[in-house]
Design a protein around this motif. Structure first.
Motif, PDB file in Angstrom:
ATOM      1  N   THR A   4      25.157  47.674  49.625  1.00 14.23           N
ATOM      2  CA  THR A   4      25.517  47.672  51.025  1.00 14.23           C
ATOM      3  C   THR A   4      26.679  46.518  51.232  1.00 14.23           C
ATOM      4  OG1 THR A   4      23.950  49.269  52.049  1.00 14.23           O
ATOM      5  CG2 THR A   4      25.297  47.518  53.783  1.00 14.23           C
ATOM      6  N   ASP A   5      25.199  44.817  51.344  1.00 10.37           N
ATOM      7  CA  ASP A   5      26.021  43.885  50.668  1.00 10.37           C
ATOM      8  C   ASP A   5      27.546  43.344  50.427  1.00 10.37           C
ATOM      9  OD1 ASP A   5      24.330  42.324  52.889  1.00 10.37           O
ATOM     10  OD2 ASP A   5      22.785  42.287  50.920  1.00 10.37           O
ATOM     11  N   ALA A  64      32.282  42.041  51.839  1.00 10.17           N
ATOM     12  CA  ALA A  64      33.788  41.793  51.207  1.00 10.17           C
ATOM     13  C   ALA A  64      34.608  42.437  52.254  1.00 10.17           C
ATOM     14  CB  ALA A  64      34.099  42.692  50.110  1.00 10.17           C
ATOM     15  N   ASP A  65      34.429  43.541  53.680  1.00  7.56           N
ATOM     16  CA  ASP A  65      34.953  43.704  53.871  1.00  7.56           C
ATOM     17  C   ASP A  65      35.219  42.965  55.324  1.00  7.56           C
ATOM     18  OD1 ASP A  65      35.877  46.279  53.135  1.00  7.56           O
ATOM     19  OD2 ASP A  65      34.310  47.729  54.061  1.00  7.56           O
ATOM     20  N   ARG A  66      33.816  42.088  55.418  1.00 14.76           N
ATOM     21  CA  ARG A  66      34.256  41.164  56.769  1.00 14.76           C
ATOM     22  C   ARG A  66      34.531  39.830  55.502  1.00 14.76           C
ATOM     23  NH1 ARG A  66      30.886  45.233  57.085  1.00 14.76           N
ATOM     24  NH2 ARG A  66      30.572  46.021  59.061  1.00 14.76           N
ATOM     25  N   HIS A  67      34.869  39.498  55.002  1.00  9.40           N
ATOM     26  CA  HIS A  67      34.438  38.468  54.623  1.00  9.40           C
ATOM     27  C   HIS A  67      33.907  37.182  54.541  1.00  9.40           C
ATOM     28  CE1 HIS A  67      39.383  39.434  55.815  1.00  9.40           C
ATOM     29  NE2 HIS A  67      39.142  39.956  54.191  1.00  9.40           N
ATOM     30  N   GLY A 100      44.268  39.302  52.715  1.00  7.84           N
ATOM     31  CA  GLY A 100      45.696  40.151  52.952  1.00  7.84           C
ATOM     32  C   GLY A 100      45.840  40.923  53.392  1.00  7.84           C
ATOM     33  N   PHE A 101      45.007  41.913  53.167  1.00  7.91           N
ATOM     34  CA  PHE A 101      45.333  43.199  54.047  1.00  7.91           C
ATOM     35  C   PHE A 101      44.662  43.035  55.143  1.00  7.91           C
ATOM     36  CE2 PHE A 101      43.956  44.904  49.956  1.00  7.91           C
ATOM     37  CZ  PHE A 101      44.145  45.505  49.967  1.00  7.91           C
ATOM     38  N   ASP A 102      45.174  43.659  56.224  1.00  3.97           N
ATOM     39  CA  ASP A 102      45.014  43.530  58.047  1.00  3.97           C
ATOM     40  C   ASP A 102      43.598  44.098  57.933  1.00  3.97           C
ATOM     41  OD1 ASP A 102      47.701  42.801  58.397  1.00  3.97           O
ATOM     42  OD2 ASP A 102      48.140  43.982  58.956  1.00  3.97           O
ATOM     43  N   GLU A 103      43.107  45.217  56.657  1.00  5.31           N
ATOM     44  CA  GLU A 103      41.867  45.927  57.197  1.00  5.31           C
ATOM     45  C   GLU A 103      41.784  46.526  56.399  1.00  5.31           C
ATOM     46  OE1 GLU A 103      39.102  47.965  60.900  1.00  5.31           O
ATOM     47  OE2 GLU A 103      41.046  48.889  60.059  1.00  5.31           O
ATOM     48  N   THR A 148      39.691  52.153  52.026  1.00  7.93           N
ATOM     49  CA  THR A 148      40.522  52.665  52.688  1.00  7.93           C
ATOM     50  C   THR A 148      41.030  50.894  53.345  1.00  7.93           C
ATOM     51  OG1 THR A 148      39.908  54.047  54.639  1.00  7.93           O
ATOM     52  CG2 THR A 148      41.381  52.704  55.176  1.00  7.93           C
ATOM     53  N   HIS A 149      41.779  50.937  52.841  1.00  7.06           N
ATOM     54  CA  HIS A 149      43.125  49.469  52.666  1.00  7.06           C
ATOM     55  C   HIS A 149      44.321  49.854  53.622  1.00  7.06           C
ATOM     56  CE1 HIS A 149      41.259  49.834  48.946  1.00  7.06           C
ATOM     57  NE2 HIS A 149      40.613  49.066  49.342  1.00  7.06           N
TER      58      HIS A 149
END
Length: 233
Positions: free
Chosen positions: A96-97, A102-105, A148-151, A178-179
């Motif tokens: 999970t980490d 990665a999603d939350r930077h 560089g992705f918005d989300e 999802t990117h």
């Protein structure tokens, strides 16, 4: 009296059903040339189209396929029984980490989930060969384009600890990634396979293999994100 939870494996073939299950006989109901396994516990079914029960007498191919699938099923089931709850939770936390971090930077969070060196295999999507590199280099690469992705959102589920021996373990999970940039999307689904090592009582991912099964949208968003990232940071 309720039946005890057991691990059951079923092989279904055209016109008949062969069942390989644990030593004790369990309740099995048959319908529509298949098998509905009315027992508690983990179950797997393998459907062999165009194969009859007679093919198991003189054709090695279906026997090999069925035997390999049965062995894989009981390996997973037995590993699941052997894994201590604290190890299971720690392994899933590490998985999970990597995704949520990665999603939350949160790159420190991602780095803490990796071993010192990590093998990454994305060949099912990009081709090429797997690479083994320092985890610090992986973090530099990911942090160089993911912003560089918005989300992004990496949903990882159906975790299974497939083996655990001493300080080594393997695990599997399904994912949907999802990117998004603006209204443009790239969505990828598939499976992850993890190899983990226990370092100072903490489980760390030492290898990650991604198998892509489906994608929609624009894969070119990856290159766009890499171009945008330096301007955003």
């Amino acid at each position: 009296m309720e039946a005890a939870a057991v691990s059951t494996f079923c092989i279904s073939v055209m016109g008949s059903t062969a069942i390989a299950e644990d030593i004790q006989t369990r309740r099995v109901s048959f319908e529509n040339r298949g098998a509905t396994l009315a027992v508690p516990g983990e179950k797997s079914e393998l459907w062999l189209d165009g194969i009859s029960q007679f093919d198991f007498y003189d054709r090695p191919e279906p026997v090999t396929i069925a035997a390999d699938a049965a062995a894989a099923h009981f390996t997973r089931a037995n590993a699941s029984r052997r894994v201590a709850p604290q190890d299971r939770a720690a392994i899933i936390d590490a998985i999970t980490d990597i995704a949520a971090g990665a999603d939350r930077h949160q790159w420190g969070r991602v780095r803490s989930a990796f071993a010192k060196d990590v093998m990454l295999d994305y060949t099912s999507l990009w081709g090429g060969t797997p690479t083994t590199q320092a985890a610090d280099d992986v973090i530099r690469q990911w942090s160089g384009f993911l912003p560089g992705f918005d989300e992004t959102q990496h949903l990882v589920t159906n975790h299974a600890i497939t083996s655990l021996e001493g300080t080594k373990a393997t695990a599997e999970a399904d994912f949907q990634a999802t990117h998004r940039i603006g209204t443009d999307l790239w969505v990828l689904t598939g499976h992850y396979r993890y190899e983990l090592v226990k370092v100072n009582a903490a489980w760390k991912v030492s290898a990650l293999t991604m198998t892509a099964t489906h994608e929609t949208g624009d894969r070119g968003l990856v290159a766009r994100a890499a171009e945008r990232a330096p301007k955003i940071r």
